[in-house]
Motif scaffolding. Sequence first.
Motif, short mmCIF file in Angstrom:
data_model
loop_
_atom_site.label_atom_id
_atom_site.label_comp_id
_atom_site.label_asym_id
_atom_site.label_seq_id
_atom_site.Cartn_x
_atom_site.Cartn_y
_atom_site.Cartn_z
N ALA A 25 7.97 6.68 7.19
CA ALA A 25 6.79 6.76 6.77
C ALA A 25 5.71 7.42 7.72
O ALA A 25 5.04 8.39 7.48
CB ALA A 25 5.89 5.62 6.29
N ARG A 28 6.58 11.11 7.70
CA ARG A 28 5.95 11.90 6.62
C ARG A 28 4.56 12.04 7.00
O ARG A 28 3.97 12.98 6.43
CB ARG A 28 6.40 11.30 5.27
N GLU A 29 3.87 11.05 7.28
CA GLU A 29 2.32 11.14 7.61
C GLU A 29 2.05 12.28 8.52
O GLU A 29 1.13 13.03 8.34
CB GLU A 29 1.66 9.93 7.65
N GLU A 220 3.44 2.96 3.37
CA GLU A 220 2.60 3.93 3.61
C GLU A 220 0.97 3.90 3.95
O GLU A 220 0.62 4.73 4.84
CB GLU A 220 2.48 4.85 2.36
N HIS A 221 0.51 2.57 3.59
CA HIS A 221 -0.81 2.26 4.02
C HIS A 221 -0.81 1.86 5.78
O HIS A 221 -1.77 2.42 6.34
CB HIS A 221 -1.39 1.00 3.46
#
Length: 297
Positions: A25, A28-29, A220-221
Amino acid sequence: MPASRNPLQGRTAVVTGAARGLGAALARELSARGMKVALLGREERTLLQVREELPGEGGCWEVDVTDDRGLAETGADIRARLGPPSVVIANAGVAEGGPFPGSDPAVWRRVIEVNLIGSAATARTFVGDLTGTAGYFLQVASLASIGSAPLMSAYCASKAGVESFAHSLRAEMAHRHVGVGIAYINWTDTDMIRGVDDHAVLRELRGHMPAPARKVYPVEHVAGRLVDAVQRRRPSVYVPGWLRATQLVRAAMPPVVTALSRRELPRLADSQPFEATGLLGAGGRADQEAARHRRTS
């Protein structure tokens, strides 16, 4: 990194433990914010799958973060392909639970090796790059860095160790304009904690935490909050934010935990004996499989 509208744009980031969970994650971010991302992990097939999800440039390297020589070779290849890193996130980690007296010494030691020694080896590999780029190193820690729990001795020791390591590294590198941050996170929805209730050790540990501390946060947060901290070069980031308050009471936590454990552990053990969990999640199983392969090759 000099201030700009997007200081991450076009720069290179390294993320360890990037084959799944929080590491994937984070990759990706970071990629979504314009970075070239080097994904490091133990599972080449899974790393390639994550790489295919990235919107920007990147690459993946199968490497054990406790392997100094392997990390050095990986670092050289990253520099040649993507350029010197400006961001390094030491995220690779494993966990296990169970009573310490009967714990498997090899498994207990492996948690320390990956979480603590692996973080230090990652920093050693790339700190020269961060000096040249005036970069930023983020150490992923845990609530366990602040308050230790029974039946999780290896994990808590390793996370307390990475917190101290990051504080020391920050002080040592400040005059070289290298930022060092610590990410304090709690239960995050990764495969490491999925199925947590299948293990009496972890089920009871989580069940005896205050209600806010039992909440599981979407990966994701958590990744978004951590990359915000990277972009702003924060010395610390807490997800959830209330974890910051635990710093104010951390000196009082050990006697409280000891008193609760003295009362509760005998009762719980009588109803269901605690057993070792082994390394948790798919990442833990991959690490164990790699260890078996090393022994037989």
